[in-house]
Design an enzyme around this catalytic site. Sequence first.
Site, PDB file in Angstrom:
ATOM      1  N   ASP A  92       5.011 -54.251 133.829  1.00  8.55           N
ATOM      2  CA  ASP A  92       5.414 -53.126 132.421  1.00  8.55           C
ATOM      3  C   ASP A  92       5.201 -52.179 133.382  1.00  8.55           C
ATOM      4  OD1 ASP A  92       5.378 -55.089 130.732  1.00  8.55           O
ATOM      5  OD2 ASP A  92       3.529 -55.531 130.276  1.00  8.55           O
ATOM      6  N   ALA A  93       5.219 -51.044 132.610  1.00  7.52           N
ATOM      7  CA  ALA A  93       4.730 -49.570 132.861  1.00  7.52           C
ATOM      8  C   ALA A  93       3.397 -49.094 132.926  1.00  7.52           C
ATOM      9  CB  ALA A  93       4.949 -49.024 131.800  1.00  7.52           C
TER      10      ALA A  93
END
Length: 305
Positions: free
Chosen positions: A134-135
């Site tokens: 995930d970012a």
Amino acid sequence: MREVSFTYLQNDENRVDKYFDLFGFDSRSEFQSLIKDGNFFVNGKKEKQNYKFRENDIVKIIFPEEIKQSTEGIDVPILFENENIIVLNKPPFIAVHGAKSYSGPTLVDWLLDRGYKLSDGEDETRPGVVHRLDADTSGIIIFAKNNESHSILKRDFQEKNVSKHYFAISNGVSKSDEFTIDKPIARSKNPVKMGIVEGGRRAVSIVKRLDGNDFFTLFDVKIITGRTHQIRVHLASENLPILGDKVYGMKRERINVSRQMLHAHSIEFFEPLTREKIKIEAPIFEDMKEALKKADLSIDKTTNL
């Protein structure tokens, strides 16, 4: 800018955003973002995400031109590199690859801007990408430099020949020093969230307590499977949501942090062509060190495993 037009041939009882994957989107939220920006038309009229198709509707979707963001000044530590792969310690707040709803810099951009040749990937936005983070999650990520390495690494991930460990700072107190979470995961009724869903895909996480107090716990989590948001969903299901998780976490927390405190710190895998066993570790970033200090948890526990 690119346009796609077609005629829908039947009445439909489902909302249009349910079909995000048919239109080339990775998630429903990506498609919803495009619709909200006024790029979805039916019979010449802008429609909303809850529109339901009717027979002979003429549909037009406009894909805005993507503006590439500069990666100048972004520091990404290289942990390992040879002719087949490159392994990075991904900082938080940078995506692995591009998406229709994301216009910021990516690790793919960072590599290409520095002249790296990567495998073709699943599509033009994902060269070299064999797995994801995930970012807002930091830590180890592997990119393939050629198609043969890409294919073998994908197979190794699918066949569970890769061992991955994460550090997670959780709200709450663990009742056990070590436990296994074996709960199925699938998309929940909320389209942007995953959840524990009967009949979902099996997901297994092995959780070890490294440090803790009356309010927070530091875990090492080994994932046996690799489902979307697996650690975040699993720990939340045990009333141990990850600190800073805006989707699955607590609405009010005792300390403020800027992102979910999750870091992929260790990976063990086979070099795709030589089949040499490789183990790589990635130190945590300064924001996670600061979070550990605020939570009165030991930073040493992230270095002396």
